[in-house]
Design an enzyme around this catalytic site. Structure first.
Site, PDB file in Angstrom:
ATOM      1  N   CYS A 136       0.920  -1.073  -0.548  1.00 43.36           N
ATOM      2  CA  CYS A 136       0.029  -0.317  -0.300  1.00 43.36           C
ATOM      3  C   CYS A 136       0.679   1.378   0.154  1.00 43.36           C
ATOM      4  O   CYS A 136       1.782   1.177   0.901  1.00 43.36           O
ATOM      5  CB  CYS A 136      -0.547   0.289   1.529  1.00 43.36           C
ATOM      6  SG  CYS A 136      -2.160   1.164   1.094  1.00 43.36           S
ATOM      7  N   CYS A 143      -2.624  14.939   3.046  1.00 40.94           N
ATOM      8  CA  CYS A 143      -3.885  15.411   2.128  1.00 40.94           C
ATOM      9  C   CYS A 143      -4.531  16.357   1.899  1.00 40.94           C
ATOM     10  O   CYS A 143      -4.721  17.211   3.255  1.00 40.94           O
ATOM     11  CB  CYS A 143      -4.465  14.120   1.923  1.00 40.94           C
ATOM     12  SG  CYS A 143      -5.989  13.800   0.625  1.00 40.94           S
ATOM     13  N   CYS A 147     -11.694  13.381   4.628  1.00 43.31           N
ATOM     14  CA  CYS A 147     -13.088  12.329   4.361  1.00 43.31           C
ATOM     15  C   CYS A 147     -12.725  12.034   5.658  1.00 43.31           C
ATOM     16  O   CYS A 147     -11.879  12.075   6.108  1.00 43.31           O
ATOM     17  CB  CYS A 147     -12.841  11.563   3.786  1.00 43.31           C
ATOM     18  SG  CYS A 147     -12.226  11.503   2.096  1.00 43.31           S
TER      19      CYS A 147
HETATM   20 FE1  SF4 Z   1      -7.566  11.859   1.326  1.00 42.78          FE
HETATM   21 FE2  SF4 Z   1      -9.859  11.039   1.807  1.00 42.78          FE
HETATM   22 FE3  SF4 Z   1      -8.657   9.632   0.765  1.00 42.78          FE
HETATM   23 FE4  SF4 Z   1      -8.104  10.387   4.153  1.00 42.78          FE
HETATM   24  S1  SF4 Z   1      -9.950   9.322   2.534  1.00 42.78           S
HETATM   25  S2  SF4 Z   1      -6.273   9.994   2.261  1.00 42.78           S
HETATM   26  S3  SF4 Z   1      -8.818  12.139   3.791  1.00 42.78           S
HETATM   27  S4  SF4 Z   1      -9.032  11.610  -0.053  1.00 42.78           S
END
Ligand code: SF4
Ligand code: SAH
Length: 403
Positions: A136, A143, A147
């Site tokens: 992974c 980021c 989310c």
């Molecule tokens: Fe970024 Fe959302 Fe993916 Fe987490 S789930 S790495 S916040 S895009």
């Protein structure tokens, strides 16, 4: 922050994302070769003064030694003239990301904390199974998105990873597993998922360039069928991902209504469910033999009702998508405001999708004890209070809406 991390916007990018200035030149003036395709190795050799014909040949040889054999020392490149090896070592280096910490879970999952040369931490995870293994890989430090169920989303974006840092993760895993040269059969590292820290389609060029080297037959030699790129739904970049990279696509859907997806995957306010599913239907290379994976995190009382499972089936049929659904039990982290759905709820949700004729396996959480499971990755550089987390989420949201 060191001088080589002055952030600048990437021209032509869909959304502005900070990127480090190219940092291929080390403090000692030597040039990093990792992350470069043949052509860029050739150009570097020519710039250093090699005759163009010799540079072309040497680039091909070096590419093979570096990516196929895992060699980091010019003295071991036996088809390069002995007299020329020190000349190369004075001008070029072949390195790996720095390992800050390596952990092993009780289930065999391994997590590495890595550090960029300008001092930023990021993570990669290796998940072994009986006769295969999945790496992974991270695409960004932090980021831009947030989310609500994802620990990485509580970090600011520090910067995009460079091709060297992305390919470097795969090379480091090969080192750790003792899997050089790149043999086509019998290895443990069989699959790669771009599901570590960050949104790969917000670092498109670097992810593409890195994966091209990973897929090169004389490079790391992994087939595009064994590589999956996961996106939260950066719709404008999806067609290019299919055309220019061509790997399997996974989409973090996680909800079937605007209301819920707006809340838990806030990029939905920009690119909605219909737009996203239309882009999936148009994804180059998707067919019944190569399905699109829809990831769906199971959040108690948030997105896990039978009605929502039925709506998911309806949507997939409506867009005639060659799809499978991957149900991911929510992995908790400190400060998270959600709980995982009950096993009964997950089973019922999965059954409804199966009955709709769509495969819907439940992903077994791996490496939870070392915070290596989906959505648990976050480097310790920034520890924040709940109030700070809420403020950061509001800030990210405002930035998303201002564009
Ligand atoms: Fe970024 Fe959302 Fe993916 Fe987490 S789930 S790495 S916040 S895009
Ligand atoms: N940024 C990309 C890829 C990285 S995340 C994306 O969002 O698709 C890999 C997967 O893990 C995504 O589907 C993500 O939504 C999911 N995930 C994030 N946090 C999680 C959590 N706490 N528990 C379970 N899955 C999570």
């Amino acid at each position: 922050m060191s001088a080589d991390t002055n952030l600048m916007p990437i021209p032509g990018q869909i959304d502005p994302v900070p990127v480090a200035r190219p940092t291929t030149v080390r403090d000692d003036g030597r040039i990093e070769l990792i992350g470069r395709p043949r052509e860029a190795i050739r150009a570097a050799l020519e710039d250093a003064g090699l005759d163009p014909r010799v540079a072309k040949l040497r680039a091909k040889q070096i590419f093979h030694w570096v990516y196929n054999r895992g060699v980091t020392d010019f003295a071991l490149m036996t088809d390069i003239a002995k007299a020329q090896q020190p000349w190369m070592a004075e001008r070029f280096v072949i390195t790996r990301p720095e390992v800050v910490e390596a952990q092993v879970s009780t289930d065999g999952t391994r997590k590495w904390l890595l550090r960029t040369h300008d001092g930023h931490d990021y993570e990669m995870v290796f998940i072994p199974d009986a006769d295969r293994g999945t790496l992974c890989v991270s695409s960004q430090v932090g980021c831009t998105l947030n989310c609500r169920f994802c620990h990485t989303g509580t970090m600011r974006l520090v910067r995009n990873l460079e091709p060297a840092e992305i390919v470097g993760q795969v090379m480091l895993a090969r080192d750790a597993l003792g899997e050089w040269p790149s043999a086509p059969e019998g290895r443990m590292l069989t699959n790669i998922v771009m599901m570590g820290m960050g949104e790969p389609l917000y670092n498109f060029d670097h992810v593409r360039d890195a994966l091209k080297i990973v897929m090169d037959g004389d490079g790391l030699g992994l087939s595009k069928r064994r590589i999956t790129l996961s996106t939260s739904g950066v719709v404008p970049m999806m067609a290019r991902a299919g055309e220019e990279i061509g790997v399997n696509l996974a989409v973090s859907l996680h909800a079937v209504t605007k209301e819920v997806r707006d809340e838990i995957v806030p990029i939905n306010r920009k690119y909605g469910i219909d737009e996203l599913l239309a882009a999936c239907a148009a994804y180059p290379g998707a067919n019944n033999a190569r399905r699109i994976t829809f990831e769906y995190v199971m959040l108690k009382d948030k997105n896990d009702s039978d009605a929502e499972a039925r709506e998911l089936v309806r949507l997939i049929r409506h867009y005639d998508l060659p799809a499978k659904v991957n149900l991911i039990p929510f992995n908790p982290w400190p400060g998270a405001t959600y709980e995982c759905s009950t096993p009964e709820r997950i089973r019922s949700f999965s059954n409804i999708i199966f009955q709709g004729g769509i495969s819907a396996p439940v992903r077994t959480p791996r490496g939870r004890d070392i915070d290596a499971a989906c959505g648990q990755l976050k480097t310790a550089s920034e520890k924040k209070s709940r109030a700070e987390l809420d403020r950061l989420a509001d800030e990210k949201q405002a930035a998303l809406e201002a564009e």
